[in-house]
Design a protein around this motif. Structure first.
Motif, PDB file in Angstrom:
ATOM      1  N   LEU A 122      56.952 135.025  18.136  1.00 45.35           N
ATOM      2  CA  LEU A 122      57.995 135.182  18.597  1.00 45.35           C
ATOM      3  C   LEU A 122      58.693 133.998  18.960  1.00 45.35           C
ATOM      4  N   ILE A 123      59.975 133.914  18.272  1.00 51.23           N
ATOM      5  CA  ILE A 123      60.529 132.646  18.830  1.00 51.23           C
ATOM      6  C   ILE A 123      62.134 132.937  19.129  1.00 51.23           C
ATOM      7  N   ASN A 124      62.628 132.329  20.241  1.00 58.95           N
ATOM      8  CA  ASN A 124      63.873 131.970  20.559  1.00 58.95           C
ATOM      9  C   ASN A 124      64.519 130.796  20.905  1.00 58.95           C
ATOM     10  N   ALA A 125      64.582 129.948  20.090  1.00 62.39           N
ATOM     11  CA  ALA A 125      64.762 128.507  20.319  1.00 62.39           C
ATOM     12  C   ALA A 125      63.431 127.925  20.723  1.00 62.39           C
ATOM     13  N   SER A 126      62.786 128.690  21.638  1.00 66.60           N
ATOM     14  CA  SER A 126      61.334 128.215  22.259  1.00 66.60           C
ATOM     15  C   SER A 126      60.474 128.875  21.819  1.00 66.60           C
ATOM     16  N   LEU A 127      59.308 128.987  21.997  1.00 70.83           N
ATOM     17  CA  LEU A 127      58.047 129.647  21.511  1.00 70.83           C
ATOM     18  C   LEU A 127      58.106 130.665  22.559  1.00 70.83           C
ATOM     19  N   ILE A 128      58.088 132.401  22.347  1.00 74.92           N
ATOM     20  CA  ILE A 128      57.753 133.279  23.350  1.00 74.92           C
ATOM     21  C   ILE A 128      56.503 133.591  23.334  1.00 74.92           C
ATOM     22  N   ALA A 129      55.779 133.845  22.308  1.00 75.17           N
ATOM     23  CA  ALA A 129      54.368 134.349  21.974  1.00 75.17           C
ATOM     24  C   ALA A 129      53.822 134.105  20.624  1.00 75.17           C
ATOM     25  N   SER A 130      52.451 133.911  20.504  1.00 73.19           N
ATOM     26  CA  SER A 130      52.107 133.673  19.298  1.00 73.19           C
ATOM     27  C   SER A 130      50.477 134.578  19.577  1.00 73.19           C
ATOM     28  N   GLY A 131      50.311 135.270  18.473  1.00 72.07           N
ATOM     29  CA  GLY A 131      49.118 135.899  18.640  1.00 72.07           C
ATOM     30  C   GLY A 131      48.786 137.194  17.844  1.00 72.07           C
ATOM     31  N   PRO A 132      47.643 137.947  18.050  1.00 73.05           N
ATOM     32  CA  PRO A 132      47.340 138.982  16.969  1.00 73.05           C
ATOM     33  C   PRO A 132      48.639 139.923  17.087  1.00 73.05           C
ATOM     34  N   THR A 133      49.078 140.691  16.418  1.00 70.48           N
ATOM     35  CA  THR A 133      50.036 141.797  16.363  1.00 70.48           C
ATOM     36  C   THR A 133      49.865 142.656  17.479  1.00 70.48           C
ATOM     37  N   GLU A 134      48.756 143.049  17.556  1.00 70.91           N
ATOM     38  CA  GLU A 134      48.612 144.200  18.748  1.00 70.91           C
ATOM     39  C   GLU A 134      48.531 143.659  20.009  1.00 70.91           C
ATOM     40  N   LYS A 135      48.527 142.464  20.347  1.00 71.67           N
ATOM     41  CA  LYS A 135      48.507 141.856  21.593  1.00 71.67           C
ATOM     42  C   LYS A 135      50.089 141.248  21.894  1.00 71.67           C
ATOM     43  N   VAL A 136      50.907 140.861  20.804  1.00 78.37           N
ATOM     44  CA  VAL A 136      51.902 140.383  20.790  1.00 78.37           C
ATOM     45  C   VAL A 136      53.182 141.345  20.553  1.00 78.37           C
ATOM     46  N   PHE A 137      53.189 142.570  20.002  1.00 80.41           N
ATOM     47  CA  PHE A 137      53.934 143.398  19.958  1.00 80.41           C
ATOM     48  C   PHE A 137      54.134 144.469  21.131  1.00 80.41           C
ATOM     49  N   THR A 138      54.741 143.640  22.134  1.00 84.83           N
ATOM     50  CA  THR A 138      54.962 144.647  23.383  1.00 84.83           C
ATOM     51  C   THR A 138      56.263 144.768  23.790  1.00 84.83           C
ATOM     52  N   ASP A 139      56.612 145.548  24.409  1.00 87.99           N
ATOM     53  CA  ASP A 139      57.874 145.796  24.905  1.00 87.99           C
ATOM     54  C   ASP A 139      58.259 144.485  25.452  1.00 87.99           C
TER      55      ASP A 139
END
Lengths: 262, 432
Positions: free
Chosen positions: A214-231
């Motif tokens: 997940l990025i928005n100009a900077s890196l917000i998250a990077s990881g397995p979908t089940e861990k990163v795909f959170t509200d």
């Protein structure tokens, strides 16, 4: 939530890209696993396409570096396949479907080597994999959006790479093509290929990708979908929390400030 | 002109004529070849600006050397042509100006400079300067043997370069990002293409002059594009068209030595392009008109058949005899149009005429059923899946029934589940 991996397919270290003195990517630092389907997601203007371009040295890097399979891009170019956004191309170009797919053989042919039988065979197989065999001789201006995307995918397949970077492959594509492309990407994954997809549709993200960036100009998250795909992480990515950052960018541009002191 | 003169030209009897024709053919051919890439990369205007920009280079080369040695003039032309190209690139890449502004800025600046230098040279009183002004509008008749040698060398070099680098030029014209990502030597390819273009321009202005040079690059490529979808064939056709234009131009130059050649070549090239625009199969205007009129005829014939079926449905006699007037009462056909349609259908053996009446043949009945079936299937589809009211589906179906292919028909059957009646509760004829 930034998870790093051992023996990554693709790693970025402190990537910063500034276009016309306006920062687009700040300090991106991640590593991606091999053999997965990875989604790069973020709102419009988050720098998703720029990230791919920066990795491929198509966009100027202001700082940082990236590595592919632990090596510099120049050492592994032949193992990397790039699928640009379909809309950036003029499809009213004197070329047939198989001409375009043959371009996937150019990297190994170079400027001068002759096209051989085995190249033609690879092109034929690539067209078969995307279900476009009967269109091989069709002029590309007569294709629908979905068919154009399949042709691009076939060109990438013909490159026989290990890492595939796709920029928004599902934009302006019909549902059946989208499903067919996903099917093919999964087959490629099962063959051990690594696939990185710039994507913007949140609804399909969890279903399509094993790993999310997940990025928005900077890196917000990077990881397995089940861990990163959170509200929470999605909210961080898609809400305008970074307005201060973009304000700083504007000021820098107006006043001609460099991004890094030297 | 006497016919002897004409034949003399055609047979290239005079050595001078041979030289002029050979020179023009060479430079028009290579300009068309290189121009294909200018055209495909959408750099037409850049080509125009570069053409104008070689003029000051030629003048400076003359001022420095004091003679009209073609090689020295060529070097001068290359210098300012490339400089202008680089400046355009720098201006637009750094967002100092927009690309179109950069182009027109460089075009006018370099051309202005060229005219200034030319005027200065002409007032200098150097006898050797006579003829330099031919670079503005071109004069094929003034091609010398030294020129021709240079043309020949350039022609061979440029054609060979294009042939050798074709794959690279093709790729960067289509998808530069992909080419760069795969590690193709983009900078080298772009530079080569630029050098070849400026070189071609510097040679070509002998015949057409700087003002019209861009036409020699672009027009044959444009014309050739109408005829083919293959890059190889496009290059050959463009070169051929360029040469035809060049040949005609040099002919005029021979007949009327006072006439500038450039405009004639350009007029001819444009003529070829216009003819291509009309006649080319598929993309040409005639082909498009043809398809349209065929479509119109198909629509008319199918509408008439459908009407026979509908009238027959009401009377209970699907193959009953029907008067022309009855047809006109049911549907607003033009009178002549209907006559024409009935005639066509009779000749196609879909209708039988009997004095003043017509009836469907067996074959005609099948065809009519097919059309009515498609019409009603489509109406049903619109109602069920686009949620249109039954009284809103007719007009749309009216247009669609003529384009639905058997494959689409099969799909419609599949999703509609072989229905028996349409939204107006009339029976859908079964599949033949």
């Amino acid at each position: 939530m930034i998870i790093n991996v051992q023996d990554p397919s693709l790693e970025a270290h402190n990537l910063t890209v500034i276009y016309h003195r306006k920062p687009v990517l700040w300090n991106i630092d991640f590593s991606l696993p091999k053999g997965e389907i990875i989604g790069i997601m973020g709102p419009n203007g988050a720098g998703k396409s720029t990230l791919i371009k920066a990795i491929l040295e198509l966009a100027p890097l202001n700082s940082g570096y990236s590595k592919i399979f632990g090596k510099s891009l120049n050492e592994v170019r032949k193992k990397v396949s790039y699928i640009p956004q379909r809309q950036t191309i003029d499809w009213d170009f004197p070329a047939s479907v198989s001409d375009v797919v043959m371009m996937g053989r150019y990297p190994s042919l170079g400027l001068f080597k002759r096209i051989t039988k085995s190249d033609r065979e690879i092109v034929r197989l690539a067209l078969e994999q995307v279900n476009m065999t009967e269109y091989a001789n069709r002029q590309i201006s007569q294709l629908s959006g979905g068919q154009q995307q399949r042709v691009f995918l076939a060109r990438a397949l013909a490159q026989q790479a290990d890492l595939y970077l796709l920029d928004e492959p599902f934009v302006g594509v019909d549902a059946s093509t989208e499903a067919a492309i996903m099917q093919l990407l999964r087959t490629m994954k099962n063959e051990g290929k690594t696939i990185v997809v710039v994507h913007h549709d949140l609804h399909t993200a969890a279903e399509y990708f094993n790993w999310l960036v997940l990025i928005n100009a900077s890196l917000i998250a990077s990881g397995p979908t089940e861990k990163v795909f959170t509200d929470e992480l999605l909210r961080n990515t898609y809400s305008g929390k970074l307005t201060v950052l973009s304000q700083v960018g504007d000021v820098m541009r107006e006043q001609n400030f460099p991004v890094r002191e030297k | 002109m006497t016919s002897d003169q004409f034949i003399g030209f055609l047979l290239l009897e005079e050595p001078n004529v041979r030289m002029v024709v050979a020179g023009t053919l060479l430079l028009c051919g290579m300009a068309a070849l290189v121009g294909c890439f200018t055209f495909l990369r959408k750099r037409s205007l850049v080509g125009d600006a570069v053409s104008h920009s070689v003029l000051p280079g030629i003048c400076m080369a003359f001022l420095l050397s004091g003679e009209k040695n073609p090689i020295i003039l060529l070097l001068g032309a290359l210098a300012t042509g490339l400089l202008s190209l680089i400046l355009m690139e720098v201006l637009s890449r750094n967002r100092l100006t927009r690309p179109d502004t950069a182009i027109s800025l460089m075009l006018s600046f370099f051309f202005g400079l060229g005219i200034l230098l030319l005027t200065y040279i002409q007032h200098q009183g150097n006898a050797a300067q006579a003829g330099l002004d031919k670079f503005i509008f071109g004069k094929a008749a003034s091609i010398t043997e030294a020129d021709l040698r240079l043309f020949l060398f350039s022609g061979i070099f440029i054609t060979a370069s294009v042939a050798i680098l074709l794959r690279g030029f093709y790729l960067i014209s289509f998808d530069e990002d992909f080419a760069r990502a795969t590690g193709f030597p983009i900078k080298f390819l772009r530079l080569s293409l630029s050098v070849l273009t400026v070189w071609t321009v510097a040679i070509g202005i002998q015949a057409v002059g700087v003002v019209l040079m861009a036409a020699l690059l672009i027009t044959p490529a444009l014309a050739a594009r109408f005829w083919t979808h293959s890059i190889g064939r496009m290059l050959v056709i463009a070169a051929l068209f360029g040469m035809i234009a060049g040949y005609t131009g040099s002919f005029v130059s021979y007949l009327a030595p006072a006439m500038p050649t450039g405009p004639w070549i350009v007029v001819m090239a444009t003529f070829i392009a216009i003819v291509s625009m009309f006649l080319a199969p598929g993309r040409g205007l005639l082909a498009r008109w043809n398809t349209r009129s065929k479509n119109r005829e198909k629509t008319l014939l199918e509408n008439i058949l459908k009407l026979f079926y509908q009238i027959g449905e009401k009377s209970g006699q699907l193959q009953g005899n029907i008067l022309e007037e009855d047809l006109l009462n049911h549907r607003a056909f033009g009178h002549d149009e209907l006559r024409k349609g009935l005639k066509r259908l009779t000749s196609k053996n879909l209708l039988e005429s009997n004095l003043l009446t017509y009836r469907l043949t067996n074959q005609g009945l099948l065809e009519a059923q097919r059309i009515v079936r498609l019409h009603r299937l489509w109406e049903l589809y619109l109602q069920r899946y686009l949620h249109l009211e039954p009284d809103h589906v007719h007009d749309d179906a009216e247009a669609m029934e003529h384009v639905i292919t058997p494959e689409i028909e099969a799909q419609l059957e599949l999703i509609l589940g072989n229905p028996e009646t349409d939204p107006h509760n009339t029976i859908i004829p079964p599949k033949a």
